[in-house]
Design a protein around this motif. Structure first.
Motif, PDB file in Angstrom:
ATOM      1  N   ASP A 127       0.798  -1.153  -0.039  1.00 43.23           N
ATOM      2  CA  ASP A 127      -0.156  -0.136   0.044  1.00 43.23           C
ATOM      3  C   ASP A 127       0.704   1.167  -0.030  1.00 43.23           C
ATOM      4  O   ASP A 127       2.102   1.139  -0.106  1.00 43.23           O
TER       5      ASP A 127
ATOM      6  N   GLN B  41      -2.754   1.471  -4.118  1.00 45.13           N
ATOM      7  CA  GLN B  41      -4.192   0.705  -4.302  1.00 45.13           C
ATOM      8  C   GLN B  41      -4.230   0.291  -5.714  1.00 45.13           C
ATOM      9  O   GLN B  41      -3.375   0.311  -6.393  1.00 45.13           O
TER      10      GLN B  41
ATOM     11  N   GLU C 185      -5.710  -1.156  -9.087  1.00 46.16           N
ATOM     12  CA  GLU C 185      -6.758  -0.892 -10.062  1.00 46.16           C
ATOM     13  C   GLU C 185      -7.014  -1.678 -11.140  1.00 46.16           C
ATOM     14  O   GLU C 185      -6.044  -2.438 -11.496  1.00 46.16           O
TER      15      GLU C 185
ATOM     16  N   THR D 256     -10.917   0.809  -8.209  1.00 47.24           N
ATOM     17  CA  THR D 256      -9.812   0.694  -7.617  1.00 47.24           C
ATOM     18  C   THR D 256     -10.021   0.321  -6.125  1.00 47.24           C
ATOM     19  O   THR D 256     -11.087   0.775  -5.659  1.00 47.24           O
ATOM     20  N   TYR D 257      -9.086  -0.372  -5.324  1.00 53.55           N
ATOM     21  CA  TYR D 257      -9.329  -0.855  -4.064  1.00 53.55           C
ATOM     22  C   TYR D 257      -8.190  -0.692  -3.158  1.00 53.55           C
ATOM     23  O   TYR D 257      -6.916  -0.691  -3.407  1.00 53.55           O
ATOM     24  N   ASP D 258      -8.601   0.007  -2.029  1.00 53.48           N
ATOM     25  CA  ASP D 258      -7.537   0.147  -0.810  1.00 53.48           C
ATOM     26  C   ASP D 258      -7.215  -1.157  -0.082  1.00 53.48           C
ATOM     27  O   ASP D 258      -7.463  -2.242  -0.628  1.00 53.48           O
TER      28      ASP D 258
ATOM     29  N   THR E  56     -12.413   2.195  -3.928  1.00 54.97           N
ATOM     30  CA  THR E  56     -12.357   4.003  -3.635  1.00 54.97           C
ATOM     31  C   THR E  56     -12.753   4.540  -4.827  1.00 54.97           C
ATOM     32  O   THR E  56     -12.756   5.867  -4.672  1.00 54.97           O
TER      33      THR E  56
END
Length: 580
Positions: free
Chosen positions: A273, A301, A303, A310-312, A318
């Motif tokens: 991250d 993040q 993509e 997109t994911y954290d 997000t």
């Protein structure tokens, strides 16, 4: 106005005096001196080509070049004339030199001076030093307008760098996909060879047709020997409630890299991250189930490459480009820990127990020499049992590390144990660390030479091996191998040594795969790998009973405890009946 010689004439454009160098003494004949005539005279040479090579080279200027040079001379001359017309009886030589320097400074760029000349001629400018300096300033301004500014050039360079980075990323991803496909291809080839051998040499196509036409058989349940000991190719869900080392931390050294892996039949992806911490997300976009590992890492993040979702690090979505954002959408994430140079995850539903810290660290004083990852087309449980089995080494691995090893003799064992109280056929200590890690410590008299009837701790040199047999899916294992030594540390810096260790490990693993794949085939046909266990099966027996207990009663604190044994204890026969 002062009169001039015949070789000068007044012009109106520009309003100045122009010198005509095409008349009188300044003609072409006047420019060639008698010395140059003598140099250009015929010589006694062997051939015309030799004469051309030996001839002097004269710099030739075109009429346009001469006209541009005349502009500078005329500007200096007009500067002197202006002084005389003002009533000055004589012209200061220093003033003339300054005027010449001003003109020469403007002439330092041939391209700019050519533009100045064109501007003067086109705009009927007075041919004075001041007027030419003004024209030079305008020309420089026009040239600056035509050129890119520093900021624009930097922006262009940044754009090119971004394109280069994107191309490099796509290249790395393509290389990773090619390597994965090559591994899968090798697995398919190995499976095809085993099928052909098991079917008596029949071709793969013919075997496949017969398999389709043959009546379906009901899958047989694992056979038990009545002592709570049996093998199965199923991946029991209770095994998930443990810490699994799924990747070497060195593989995530690049902050933008994404590493896919499979565990218990589920796809996951690793990346770092924005703070550099490891993240493990489900490798499946919540939108259209596209693999996130095919995308990229943007600001820490993941993509998706399909539509840019997109994911954290927690798996929460997000960003949803080109549509209204929907809150609450996320993908699964796993508890994750980075320690001992490894990435550990907890895939179970229960709360994580303890910490994996220390389970993967090499012994004190040891240096890591090799870290290898390989996909193996066999069941993880069968591979663990194979790695905990010392008795097969002098039979299976005569072509590699066990060349020259003697076969332990039970008579010698009994006699030596009676006289000295113990007997170690090999200076090797074995250990099983739940849920899938095997550890072996090998004592060496010197590199490549193993000692007899001594413990591993009594030896001067030691080699440590860690194997993590990750159950990627039924019938397939993802193997992580780490080798460290407490001697010959300089070998880590030998160019190409990684390829050497990988080749050796591949050769040893290839010798084992022939056997373990055969066991797996017999299990699929209803065979029993634990029909008649004997004394030297103790470590594998204890592992299999541990796994069967976890499958029936679930995991807990007790299931996290390791099992240890040295070679002497492994081959001992006194507790055979009690154990088996």
């Amino acid at each position: 106005m002062t009169a001039f010689p015949a070789n000068m004439q007044a012009t109106s454009s520009p309003r100045c005096l122009r010198v005509d160098y095409t008349r009188g003494r300044n003609s072409r004949e006047g420019l060639v001196s008698s010395r140059l005539r003598r140099m250009a005279a015929p010589r006694d040479v062997d051939s015309e080509a030799d004469w051309m090579d030996s001839a002097p080279r004269l710099r030739v200027r075109t009429a346009a070049d001469r006209a541009r040079l005349q502009l500078a001379d005329l500007a200096v001359l007009n500067e002197r004339l202006a002084k005389l017309e003002d009533g000055t009886s004589s012209v200061d030589q220093e003033e003339t030199v300054k005027a010449r320097k001003r003109v020469e400074f403007m002439k330092r760029s041939r391209k700019t001076w050519s533009k100045v000349y064109d501007y003067v001629m086109d705009n009927d400018v007075d041919c004075t030093v001041d007027a030419i300096e003004a024209a030079n300033a305008k020309v420089m301004s026009m040239l600056a307008d035509d050129a890119l500014s520093v900021a624009e050039q930097q922006a262009s360079l940044d754009s090119l760098q971004q394109k280069t980075d994107d191309a490099s990323y796509r290249l790395r991803r393509t290389e990773a996909e090619i390597e994965m496909n090559m591994q899968r291809l090798e697995e398919i080839k190995a499976t095809a060879r085993i099928l052909e051998e098991s079917l008596g040499g029949k071709g793969a196509m013919e075997a496949g047709v017969e398999e389709v036409l043959a009546p379906r058989q009901k899958k047989q349940a694992p056979k038990r020997n009545g002592k709570g000991l049996w093998s199965t190719l199923e991946l029991e869900s209770a095994l998930k409630d443990h810490w699994f080392a799924v990747q070497f931390a060195s593989k995530l050294a690049d902050k933008d890299v994404m590493v896919p892996f499979e565990l218990f039949g589920e796809p996951w992806v690793l990346f770092r991250d924005g703070e550099g911490k490891p993240v493990a997300l489900q490798d499946e976009c919540a939108h259209r189930a596209c693999p996130l590992s095919a995308g990229r890492v943007v600001d820490g993040q993941a993509e998706c490459p399909y539509h840019g979702w997109t994911y954290d690090g927690e798996g929460s979505c997000t960003k949803m480009p080109s549509t209204k954002f929907c809150s609450g959408i996320k993908v699964r994430s796993l508890p994750i820990v980075e320690c001992d140079g490894l990435i550990w995850v907890w895939p179970g539903n229960a709360e994580p127990i303890g910490s994996p810290e220390g389970l993967g660290a090499p012994p004190e004083g040891y240096k890591i020499h090799a870290e290898i990852e390989v996909e193996v087309p066999v069941d993880s449980g069968l591979l663990v049992e194979n790695l905990l089995d010392l008795a097969h080494a002098p039979f299976t691995h005569q072509g590699t590390f066990a060349k020259g090893w003697s076969v332990p003799d039970v008579v010698q064992f009994t006699a030596s144990a009676a006289l000295s109280g113990f007997w170690n056929p090999y200076p090797i200590d074995m250990e099983f660390r739940p849920p899938c890690q095997t550890v072996s410590k090998i004592g060496l008299a010197r590199p490549g030479e193993i000692m007899r009837n001594v413990c591993a701790d009594d030896c001067r040199n030691h080699l440590s091996q860690y194997h993590w047999c990750l159950p990627s899916r039924p019938g397939h294992t993802r193997l992580l191998y780490r080798m460290s030594m407490d001697f010959m540390g300089w070998m880590r810096f030998v160019p190409g040594i990684e390829r050497v260790w990988k080749a050796v490990a591949g050769q040893v693993l290839g010798e084992d795969l022939v056997l373990v794949k055969g066991q797996q085939d017999r299990l699929e046909r209803g065979g029993n790998t634990w029909a008649n266990p004997v004394s030297y099966d103790k470590m594998a027996v204890r592992y299999r009973r541990w796994r069967n207990k976890v499958a029936e009663k679930g995991a807990g604190t007790e299931s996290q405890k390791p099992l240890r044994m040295n070679a002497g204890e492994l081959f001992a026969t006194d507790e055979c009946d009690e154990l088996l």
